[in-house]
Design a protein around this motif. Sequence first.
Motif, mmCIF file in Angstrom:
data_model
loop_
_atom_site.group_PDB
_atom_site.id
_atom_site.type_symbol
_atom_site.label_atom_id
_atom_site.label_comp_id
_atom_site.label_asym_id
_atom_site.label_seq_id
_atom_site.Cartn_x
_atom_site.Cartn_y
_atom_site.Cartn_z
ATOM 1 N N GLU A 1 0.848 -1.206 0.000
ATOM 2 C CA GLU A 1 0.000 0.000 0.000
ATOM 3 C C GLU A 1 0.879 1.251 0.000
ATOM 4 O O GLU A 1 0.591 2.230 -0.686
ATOM 5 N N LEU B 1 2.409 2.059 -3.301
ATOM 6 C CA LEU B 1 1.433 2.647 -4.223
ATOM 7 C C LEU B 1 1.125 4.096 -3.862
ATOM 8 O O LEU B 1 0.482 4.809 -4.627
ATOM 9 N N ASN B 2 1.508 4.493 -2.647
ATOM 10 C CA ASN B 2 1.199 5.851 -2.159
ATOM 11 C C ASN B 2 2.487 6.519 -1.657
ATOM 12 O O ASN B 2 2.735 6.584 -0.444
ATOM 13 N N LYS C 1 4.018 -3.820 -12.669
ATOM 14 C CA LYS C 1 2.814 -3.105 -12.230
ATOM 15 C C LYS C 1 2.451 -3.628 -10.838
ATOM 16 O O LYS C 1 2.248 -4.837 -10.651
ATOM 17 N N LEU C 2 2.421 -2.725 -9.889
ATOM 18 C CA LEU C 2 2.079 -3.133 -8.523
ATOM 19 C C LEU C 2 0.565 -3.203 -8.391
ATOM 20 O O LEU C 2 -0.139 -2.247 -8.709
ATOM 21 N N GLU C 3 0.053 -4.350 -7.997
ATOM 22 C CA GLU C 3 -1.404 -4.441 -7.819
ATOM 23 C C GLU C 3 -1.708 -5.169 -6.504
ATOM 24 O O GLU C 3 -0.816 -5.718 -5.879
#
Length: 510
Positions: free
Chosen positions: A322, A325-326, A478-480
């Motif tokens: 998380e 991603l932020n 790609k981070l998912e």
Amino acid sequence: MESFTALCAAAAAVWYVVLFFRLRRRCRMSPPLPPGPAGLPVVGSLLSLPPELHLHFTELARTYGPVYRIRLGRKLAVVVSSPALAREVLRDNDLAMSSRDVPATGRLSTYGGNDMAYSPVGPTWRMLRRICAQGALSPSSLDAGYGLRRREVRAAVGRLGASAGGEVEVGTQMFVTVLNVITSMLWGDALGAGDGEDRGRVGREFRELMGEMSLLVGSPNVSDLFPALARFDLQGMERKMAQTVVRLDRVFNSVIEQKRKTKTTKKKGEEKDLLDHMLKLEEEGGDGKASFTMAHVKALLTDIFVAGTETTSNTMEWGMAEMLLNPEIVRLAQLELDQVVGKDDVVEESHLPKLRYLGAVVKETLRLHPAAPFLIPHSATETCTIGGYTVPKGSSVFVNAWAIHRDPSVWKDPLKFSPERFLGTGIGLDFTGSNFGYIPFGSGRRMCPGIPLAERMATYTLASFLHSFDWKVPEGTKLELSERFGLSLKKAKPLVAIPTPRLHNPEQYL
Ligand code: HEM
């Protein structure tokens, strides 16, 4: 004789009439069963269950409401998905809902259901909880064990420092760290305490073992839903679990044998670990109220490994994912670390109370990614009324924490990862289970006994990893955030990231 027969017939007729009216009154008086999908004859809704059960159960709540029933083979399950109903299950009906069904795979992994998680509330369960609460998980033991945690977290920082600039599987690093902390706490030495490569290998193998166990215990099994078919083990799940248990049992036997050999050399007053205490209790046969056998020793060890390692390391992996991603959250967390710890020092557990922002990151991670999405499902030992509906004795009760934590009527902008929501004065937004909108560790008498250790380990490890390194995902990746359901909710695709040292003194990576 004829009159006697007539008398009996009349009495039977009266009895039937009375019974009929009594049953009718009882049916009128007791509330109905919760609504739910009709399902097929015999199998119920079993054939329509997808692997990602938490998504499916959340979807069904949109159709049937916050309490519904679903028949899985012969088993009736009731799913609740709102804070008010979670409170009814976990607080108002705490005792009647405090049992658990032991799945066939769980019976194998816990040496016949002799562990804490599957023991019914009673003298044995109380003894097992006491062993943890007053032993390894008590505040004083945790304080005394800081040296071990520090050693393992510093070793992890060292390993990452050595592979700086290269790609690392973050979850594996987290898992090895947690595993070594827990094994040190249990029997005084880290598992695979050889060189870095050896530790990595053993950690990976153990992670596979724990992942396999949690998947086998967490997935629906025909043997549990149709007990008459259990002996055929139609999905082969018990066979797989038996193989996994053999591997784990080998580790336990060798450690116990080693312990027995060194027992005589241990000096009086020398620090004892949890296994020392358990083996002593086993020799004494129990605490006077319940017996304590080798099956209990091994079952409790398994519980702590299964319940403590994957849950904690998955939480840390989700937290890192998380944050990556932020980037703004990483910036704020590192800013706080630099202010509280400084760049010339290393993180210590004594810093943790001052790391409020990072503490909020951990809480927010457990909101969006609760390690146990349905807690550990409970079972009703008495018929109860929940949400105005009857929950019959013997039903499995799933508290859908995952859905509650994402409910827009409970949380503003629920899908946004926002640690700030835990920085305000939100009532009970802690781990005590007093606010039923936030129950990552459950609530009531069966709530998690490992909270103090999990909280310290997750925050301390994340703090050390973020303080020591900048992190980025490899070019083109790609981070998912897709999930894989199991007893513990994990990332479907392991997080791979590249650490770059951000401290200047090389000694901070030793
Ligand atoms: C982030 C980490 C963790 C999370 C999210 C977590 C969550 C939970 C949850 C939701 C339950 C079930 C509560 C219920 O059904 O009402 C539970 C039970 C349990 N947990 Fe944890 N846990 C974590 C770490 C740990 C650790 C580190 C340990 C041990 C060292 C541990 C040991 C246990 C045990 C033994 C139970 C069963 C308790 C009982 O049935 O009486 N957990 N945990």
